[in-house]
Design a protein around this motif. Structure first.
Motif, PDB file in Angstrom:
ATOM      1  N   THR A  77      10.780  10.894 -34.080  1.00 28.18           N
ATOM      2  CA  THR A  77      11.783  12.264 -34.185  1.00 28.18           C
ATOM      3  C   THR A  77      13.012  12.072 -33.920  1.00 28.18           C
ATOM      4  OG1 THR A  77       9.651  13.273 -33.565  1.00 28.18           O
ATOM      5  CG2 THR A  77      11.507  14.553 -33.592  1.00 28.18           C
ATOM      6  N   PHE A  78      13.245  11.298 -32.733  1.00 32.33           N
ATOM      7  CA  PHE A  78      14.825  11.051 -32.292  1.00 32.33           C
ATOM      8  C   PHE A  78      14.951   9.624 -32.805  1.00 32.33           C
ATOM      9  CE2 PHE A  78      12.927  14.474 -29.775  1.00 32.33           C
ATOM     10  CZ  PHE A  78      13.800  15.491 -29.480  1.00 32.33           C
ATOM     11  N   SER A  79      15.830   9.661 -33.639  1.00 36.48           N
ATOM     12  CA  SER A  79      16.174   8.360 -34.388  1.00 36.48           C
ATOM     13  C   SER A  79      17.557   7.789 -33.718  1.00 36.48           C
ATOM     14  CB  SER A  79      16.244   8.460 -35.642  1.00 36.48           C
ATOM     15  OG  SER A  79      16.789   7.401 -36.368  1.00 36.48           O
ATOM     16  N   SER A  80      17.492   6.506 -33.643  1.00 38.97           N
ATOM     17  CA  SER A  80      18.645   5.833 -33.432  1.00 38.97           C
ATOM     18  C   SER A  80      19.638   5.082 -34.714  1.00 38.97           C
ATOM     19  CB  SER A  80      18.349   4.617 -32.318  1.00 38.97           C
ATOM     20  OG  SER A  80      17.757   5.028 -31.183  1.00 38.97           O
ATOM     21  N   GLN A  81      18.964   5.397 -35.768  1.00 41.58           N
ATOM     22  CA  GLN A  81      19.573   5.000 -36.936  1.00 41.58           C
ATOM     23  C   GLN A  81      20.578   6.022 -37.501  1.00 41.58           C
ATOM     24  OE1 GLN A  81      15.846   2.086 -38.461  1.00 41.58           O
ATOM     25  NE2 GLN A  81      17.390   2.939 -40.041  1.00 41.58           N
ATOM     26  N   ARG A 308      21.323  10.246 -30.188  1.00 40.95           N
ATOM     27  CA  ARG A 308      20.114  10.327 -30.962  1.00 40.95           C
ATOM     28  C   ARG A 308      20.439  11.407 -32.275  1.00 40.95           C
ATOM     29  NH1 ARG A 308      19.264   6.634 -28.409  1.00 40.95           N
ATOM     30  NH2 ARG A 308      17.451   6.063 -27.343  1.00 40.95           N
ATOM     31  N   ILE A 309      19.932  11.048 -33.314  1.00 40.83           N
ATOM     32  CA  ILE A 309      20.018  12.094 -34.604  1.00 40.83           C
ATOM     33  C   ILE A 309      18.572  12.261 -34.963  1.00 40.83           C
ATOM     34  CG2 ILE A 309      20.007  10.064 -36.422  1.00 40.83           C
ATOM     35  CD1 ILE A 309      22.134  12.081 -37.757  1.00 40.83           C
ATOM     36  N   MET A 310      18.182  13.631 -35.216  1.00 45.05           N
ATOM     37  CA  MET A 310      16.913  14.059 -35.549  1.00 45.05           C
ATOM     38  C   MET A 310      16.243  13.676 -37.165  1.00 45.05           C
ATOM     39  SD  MET A 310      16.211  15.747 -32.894  1.00 45.05           S
ATOM     40  CE  MET A 310      14.578  16.399 -33.613  1.00 45.05           C
ATOM     41  N   ALA A 311      15.352  12.983 -36.887  1.00 49.57           N
ATOM     42  CA  ALA A 311      14.687  12.125 -38.186  1.00 49.57           C
ATOM     43  C   ALA A 311      14.061  13.403 -39.046  1.00 49.57           C
ATOM     44  CB  ALA A 311      13.939  11.419 -37.956  1.00 49.57           C
ATOM     45  N   LYS A 312      13.706  14.466 -38.259  1.00 45.83           N
ATOM     46  CA  LYS A 312      12.690  15.614 -38.930  1.00 45.83           C
ATOM     47  C   LYS A 312      12.788  17.181 -38.192  1.00 45.83           C
ATOM     48  CE  LYS A 312       8.618  13.879 -36.604  1.00 45.83           C
ATOM     49  NZ  LYS A 312       7.507  13.339 -36.765  1.00 45.83           N
ATOM     50  N   ASP A 313      12.560  17.980 -38.691  1.00 45.93           N
ATOM     51  CA  ASP A 313      12.467  19.400 -37.980  1.00 45.93           C
ATOM     52  C   ASP A 313      11.383  19.267 -37.145  1.00 45.93           C
ATOM     53  OD1 ASP A 313      14.162  19.879 -40.090  1.00 45.93           O
ATOM     54  OD2 ASP A 313      13.022  21.782 -40.802  1.00 45.93           O
ATOM     55  N   VAL A 314      11.548  20.029 -35.788  1.00 46.49           N
ATOM     56  CA  VAL A 314      10.450  19.781 -34.933  1.00 46.49           C
ATOM     57  C   VAL A 314      10.678  20.904 -33.823  1.00 46.49           C
ATOM     58  CG1 VAL A 314      11.839  18.447 -33.335  1.00 46.49           C
ATOM     59  CG2 VAL A 314       9.238  18.298 -33.321  1.00 46.49           C
ATOM     60  N   ASP A 315       9.752  21.524 -33.242  1.00 51.16           N
ATOM     61  CA  ASP A 315       9.913  22.525 -32.207  1.00 51.16           C
ATOM     62  C   ASP A 315       9.637  21.479 -30.862  1.00 51.16           C
ATOM     63  OD1 ASP A 315       9.215  23.980 -29.893  1.00 51.16           O
ATOM     64  OD2 ASP A 315       8.377  25.783 -31.333  1.00 51.16           O
ATOM     65  N   LYS A 322      16.615  20.654 -36.029  1.00 51.20           N
ATOM     66  CA  LYS A 322      16.341  20.479 -37.471  1.00 51.20           C
ATOM     67  C   LYS A 322      16.747  19.029 -37.803  1.00 51.20           C
ATOM     68  CE  LYS A 322      15.207  24.650 -39.134  1.00 51.20           C
ATOM     69  NZ  LYS A 322      14.102  24.813 -39.611  1.00 51.20           N
ATOM     70  N   LYS A 323      16.428  18.432 -38.800  1.00 55.36           N
ATOM     71  CA  LYS A 323      16.616  17.161 -39.423  1.00 55.36           C
ATOM     72  C   LYS A 323      18.293  17.014 -39.512  1.00 55.36           C
ATOM     73  CE  LYS A 323      15.759  13.834 -43.128  1.00 55.36           C
ATOM     74  NZ  LYS A 323      15.225  13.456 -44.254  1.00 55.36           N
ATOM     75  N   GLY A 324      18.824  15.961 -39.087  1.00 51.53           N
ATOM     76  CA  GLY A 324      20.220  15.937 -39.136  1.00 51.53           C
ATOM     77  C   GLY A 324      20.954  16.347 -37.852  1.00 51.53           C
ATOM     78  N   ASP A 325      20.496  16.915 -37.124  1.00 44.34           N
ATOM     79  CA  ASP A 325      21.080  17.540 -35.814  1.00 44.34           C
ATOM     80  C   ASP A 325      21.178  16.325 -35.045  1.00 44.34           C
ATOM     81  OD1 ASP A 325      20.805  20.120 -36.651  1.00 44.34           O
ATOM     82  OD2 ASP A 325      19.397  20.586 -35.045  1.00 44.34           O
ATOM     83  N   LYS A 326      22.564  16.255 -34.356  1.00 42.74           N
ATOM     84  CA  LYS A 326      22.665  15.252 -33.311  1.00 42.74           C
ATOM     85  C   LYS A 326      22.313  15.635 -32.129  1.00 42.74           C
ATOM     86  CE  LYS A 326      26.785  13.541 -35.840  1.00 42.74           C
ATOM     87  NZ  LYS A 326      27.004  14.817 -36.800  1.00 42.74           N
ATOM     88  N   VAL A 327      21.895  14.785 -31.192  1.00 39.40           N
ATOM     89  CA  VAL A 327      21.329  15.086 -29.769  1.00 39.40           C
ATOM     90  C   VAL A 327      21.779  13.939 -28.969  1.00 39.40           C
ATOM     91  CG1 VAL A 327      19.168  15.216 -28.442  1.00 39.40           C
ATOM     92  CG2 VAL A 327      19.208  15.929 -30.866  1.00 39.40           C
TER      93      VAL A 327
END
Length: 415
Positions: A77-81, A308-315, A322-327
């Motif tokens: 979910t929390f991608s490093s790519q 991190r960058i979101m790989a998918k939408d999640v609660d 949302k997918k693509g959000d930066k964290v």
């Protein structure tokens, strides 16, 4: 105090509710630059544990220990790519023939299972056993640097000790020339000070870093020595021999990670010691406390902020991401969470319970944690042994910085 202009606030995306918006600039917040961990403690108490800030292009901040721990372990979910393989392939196809390689910092900018394949060859170099063999060399260098300033009655500690100690150790390990250390440090500072996560800008920054090492990398292929660059030429990933592109991918990670982070740990830790002569006395009377001092300093003054960058939408913990959000994994806040640590703002050598996550958690846990620990332990031991009781210079306040590494530019000491 360093003055940094706040970045413009961007509009809130539709999926972000008002209750989780908190205006905080992780690079330029005035409170952060005045005294970072005081401001971070305030953040932990007053901001939502998962909040969205409109600064630096708009991104999420995770401040609670639970949020950071859970996100660190959920790599699906929390991608490093930040540059997905398909986008990277598209960028390469658009570039003219003969264009420089696009380096990707491996393994840190990879997700499992690829992350593990590239991390494995480095495990041996950074293992506790391998790092322990460096302890006395690190001690010799620490003594040399401290003895150089002892008679002066004071020093600016970052420039005199905290920077040259880990930088020289790491350049030697990596196999890069010590005489270029100023050039290398300037490249790292520019890289980490930039809040822009735009893929094109990230690529250009990493190409500059790779270019600075390329001549040494090629020389090590022909004339291997006892260093990490020489070792990397001998490994295989997925049964394939190392290429120059592989070397640049590894090189940008090791370069950026190895030439900055622990400097800040040393500066923040020694500042705390300067404010607490009773702790100096304890350590002077019982050097065996250095390990406990190191661990509590790491918790109290955690300094790294992995993106991190979101790989998918999640609660996630009741918040819609949302997918693509930066964290940002705000580890300095996680280690000041009162739900995990009683009186988290207090330095407690006898602290028990939840281990700190200064080195992150999950698959991306810091590869260089053993090296950082040994360097910090040796520094604290030698500092109180060589330097008389030291204090902060009231005429020259410490200068701090925010960003992906929360740290200290300068701390002036007197003794």
């Amino acid at each position: 105090m360093t003055q940094v202009a706040l970045t413009p606030a961007v509009p809130k995306p539709d999926h972000v509710v008002d209750s989780v918006v908190y205006d905080f600039d992780m690079f330029g917040d005035p409170g952060l630059l005045a005294d970072p961990h005081v401001r971070i403690m305030d953040l932990v108490k007053n901001a939502p544990s998962v909040f969205w800030t409109p600064r630096n292009g708009g991104h999420w901040m995770l401040t609670s220990h639970a949020a950071n721990f859970n996100a660190s372990r959920d790599t699906e979910t929390f991608s490093s790519q930040f540059i997905p393989p398909e986008k990277l392939a598209m960028l390469k196809a658009m570039m003219p023939p003969g264009s420089p390689h696009i380096p990707i910092a491996v393994p840190i900018n990879l997700d499992p299972p690829d992350h593990g394949k590239y991390r494995m060859p480095l495990q041996r170099v950074f293992s506790p056993k391998a790092i322990e063999m460096l302890r006395e060399d690190i001690r010799t260098l620490a003594r040399e640097l401290l003895n150089k300033v002892k008679a002066d009655g004071g020093c600016e500690f970052v420039a005199a000790v905290a920077e040259p100690l880990p930088v020289q150790v790491f350049l030697k390990m990596l196999g890069l020339p010590l005489e270029r250390s100023d050039e290398y440090r300037e490249l790292v500072r520019a890289h980490l000070a930039d809040s822009n996560l735009d893929p094109r800008k990230m690529i250009m920054k990493m190409q500059r870093v790779a270019a600075s090492m390329r001549d040494t990398m090629l020389e090590r292929k022909e004339n291997p020595q006892n260093d990490i660059l020489s070792m990397l030429w001998k490994i295989e990933v997925d049964g394939k021999p190392t290429t120059l592109e592989d070397m640049e991918n590894y090189g940008v990670l090791l370069f950026i990670a190895g030439l900055d982070t622990v400097i800040n740990g040393m500066g923040l830790g020694v500042r705390h010691l300067a404010q607490h002569p009773e702790l100096q006395a304890q350590l002077r009377n019982n050097p065996a406390l250095a390990s406990d001092v190191t661990e509590e300093m790491l918790r109290r003054y955690t300094f790294t902020v992995p993106p991190r960058i979101m790989a998918k939408d999640v609660d996630f913990m009741g918040v819609q991401l949302k997918k693509g959000d930066k964290v940002m994994l705000y580890l300095p806040a996680a280690d000041l969470d009162a739900k995990e640590y009683s009186n988290p703002d207090q330095f407690n050598l006898k602290r028990e319970g939840t281990p700190h996550i200064a080195f992150n958690a999950g698959p991306h846990r810091c590869l260089g944690s053993h090296l950082a620990r040994v360097e910090l332990q040796v520094l604290y031991e030698e500092m109180v042994k060589i330097i008389p009781e030291f204090r902060l210079d009231p005429a020259k306040p410490a200068v701090f910085h925010g960003g992906h590494v929360v740290g200290i530019h300068s701390v002036n000491l007197l003794w």
